[in-house]
Design a protein around this motif. Structure first.
Motif, mmCIF file in Angstrom:
data_model
loop_
_atom_site.group_PDB
_atom_site.id
_atom_site.type_symbol
_atom_site.label_atom_id
_atom_site.label_comp_id
_atom_site.label_asym_id
_atom_site.label_seq_id
_atom_site.Cartn_x
_atom_site.Cartn_y
_atom_site.Cartn_z
ATOM 1 N N ARG A 77 4.495 1.827 -8.224
ATOM 2 C CA ARG A 77 3.686 3.010 -8.350
ATOM 3 C C ARG A 77 2.283 2.967 -8.011
ATOM 4 N NH1 ARG A 77 4.023 5.472 -14.133
ATOM 5 N NH2 ARG A 77 2.888 3.495 -14.602
ATOM 6 N N CYS A 78 1.360 3.835 -7.328
ATOM 7 C CA CYS A 78 0.088 3.560 -6.837
ATOM 8 C C CYS A 78 -0.629 4.539 -7.942
ATOM 9 C CB CYS A 78 -0.080 4.367 -5.518
ATOM 10 S SG CYS A 78 0.020 5.947 -5.599
ATOM 11 N N LYS A 79 -1.862 4.186 -7.923
ATOM 12 C CA LYS A 79 -2.862 4.900 -8.979
ATOM 13 C C LYS A 79 -2.609 6.454 -8.857
ATOM 14 C CE LYS A 79 -6.475 1.290 -8.288
ATOM 15 N NZ LYS A 79 -5.720 0.427 -7.211
ATOM 16 N N LYS A 80 -2.170 7.216 -7.840
ATOM 17 C CA LYS A 80 -2.133 8.378 -7.934
ATOM 18 C C LYS A 80 -0.472 8.922 -8.260
ATOM 19 C CE LYS A 80 -5.879 9.663 -4.638
ATOM 20 N NZ LYS A 80 -6.247 10.125 -3.562
ATOM 21 N N ASP A 81 0.144 7.757 -8.971
ATOM 22 C CA ASP A 81 1.339 8.027 -9.236
ATOM 23 C C ASP A 81 2.658 8.335 -8.543
ATOM 24 O OD1 ASP A 81 0.927 7.365 -12.037
ATOM 25 O OD2 ASP A 81 0.398 9.609 -12.713
ATOM 26 N N HIS A 82 2.300 7.968 -6.934
ATOM 27 C CA HIS A 82 3.137 8.023 -5.936
ATOM 28 C C HIS A 82 4.093 6.798 -6.331
ATOM 29 C CE1 HIS A 82 -0.090 10.135 -3.535
ATOM 30 N NE2 HIS A 82 0.984 11.049 -4.061
ATOM 31 N N LEU A 83 5.402 7.212 -6.408
ATOM 32 C CA LEU A 83 6.630 6.014 -6.779
ATOM 33 C C LEU A 83 7.396 5.781 -5.641
ATOM 34 C CD1 LEU A 83 7.570 7.728 -9.871
ATOM 35 C CD2 LEU A 83 6.956 5.306 -9.937
ATOM 36 N N PHE A 140 0.762 -1.195 0.094
ATOM 37 C CA PHE A 140 0.006 -0.053 -0.007
ATOM 38 C C PHE A 140 0.815 1.242 0.054
ATOM 39 C CE2 PHE A 140 -2.305 -3.126 1.917
ATOM 40 C CZ PHE A 140 -3.606 -3.195 1.202
ATOM 41 N N CYS A 141 0.451 2.333 -0.625
ATOM 42 C CA CYS A 141 1.085 3.618 -0.546
ATOM 43 C C CYS A 141 0.921 4.286 0.731
ATOM 44 C CB CYS A 141 0.569 4.548 -1.736
ATOM 45 S SG CYS A 141 1.043 5.979 -1.870
ATOM 46 N N ASP A 142 2.163 4.675 1.131
ATOM 47 C CA ASP A 142 2.318 5.364 2.368
ATOM 48 C C ASP A 142 1.461 6.731 2.392
ATOM 49 O OD1 ASP A 142 3.473 3.602 3.779
ATOM 50 O OD2 ASP A 142 5.562 4.715 3.540
ATOM 51 N N ARG A 143 1.468 7.215 1.225
ATOM 52 C CA ARG A 143 0.938 8.524 0.952
ATOM 53 C C ARG A 143 -0.750 8.619 0.998
ATOM 54 N NH1 ARG A 143 5.587 10.983 -2.933
ATOM 55 N NH2 ARG A 143 6.110 8.887 -2.935
ATOM 56 N N CYS A 144 -1.218 7.745 0.216
ATOM 57 C CA CYS A 144 -2.479 7.671 -0.091
ATOM 58 C C CYS A 144 -3.293 6.455 0.106
ATOM 59 C CB CYS A 144 -2.913 8.248 -1.502
ATOM 60 S SG CYS A 144 -2.341 6.852 -2.768
ATOM 61 N N GLU A 145 -2.712 5.455 0.508
ATOM 62 C CA GLU A 145 -3.171 4.232 1.057
ATOM 63 C C GLU A 145 -3.921 3.549 -0.253
ATOM 64 O OE1 GLU A 145 -5.490 5.159 4.507
ATOM 65 O OE2 GLU A 145 -3.727 5.187 5.701
ATOM 66 N N SER A 146 -3.450 3.873 -1.382
ATOM 67 C CA SER A 146 -3.917 3.123 -2.463
ATOM 68 C C SER A 146 -3.029 1.843 -2.662
ATOM 69 C CB SER A 146 -4.440 3.636 -3.739
ATOM 70 O OG SER A 146 -3.133 4.178 -4.037
ATOM 71 N N ASP A 147 -3.575 0.833 -3.533
ATOM 72 C CA ASP A 147 -2.619 -0.305 -3.864
ATOM 73 C C ASP A 147 -1.443 0.252 -4.560
ATOM 74 O OD1 ASP A 147 -4.471 -1.965 -2.831
ATOM 75 O OD2 ASP A 147 -4.968 -2.849 -4.837
HETATM 76 ZN ZN LIG Z 1 -0.244 6.895 -3.399
#
Ligand SMILES: [Zn+2]
Length: 141
Positions: free
Chosen positions: A55-61, A30-37
């Protein structure tokens, strides 16, 4: 900062370039920043273990580090960098060592999505091996 090259998914860590071991797409956390996969983009093998770029769905890497037994070692920041094999980043001197003026002009035009003379590009492509031998860079135009 670690960076992942667009398209090739090669990993740059400072001056070091790592080619992907695998481009498997898996949900890896899970993404630390937005909690998406987080979905994996590329897996890398090093002397000390494995690294996974994701990478998450919001493009956090994120770059996740594991040891050889897949024990998590920590996360690192990651950014996407532009593909390096284009010719816009190469010096004129390097290009002129192998290609003619017309070939360079049409490679640039092709890279920029402008009209170009196809034959010049074909001629240039037939010299990519020579360019790679000279400079260790594989062009991709
Ligand atoms: Zn994210």
């Amino acid at each position: 900062m670690n960076s992942l090259e667009e398209g090739s998914y090669a990993l740059y860590m400072g001056e070091r370039r790592l080619e992907p071991f695998s481009l498997e797409r898996n949900v890896v956390g899970f993404c630390d920043r937005c909690e998406s996969d987080l979905e994996s983009l590329a897996y890398f093998r090093t002397e000390s273990g494995w690294m996974v770029s994701a990478r998450c769905k919001k493009d956090h890497l994120i770059l996740m580090r594991y040891d050889l037994e897949w024990n998590w070692q920590g996360d690192q920041e990651l950014q996407i960098s532009a593909k390096k094999e284009g010719i816009s980043t190469l010096s004129r001197e390097m290009l002129e060592a192998v290609f003619t003026r017309a070939e360079i002009r049409d490679m640039q035009a092709c890279e920029q999505g402008l009209p170009f003379v196809r034959q010049n590009l074909y001629r240039a492509r037939s010299k990519y091996d020579r360019f790679e031998k000279l400079f260790g860079i594989r062009l991709n135009i």
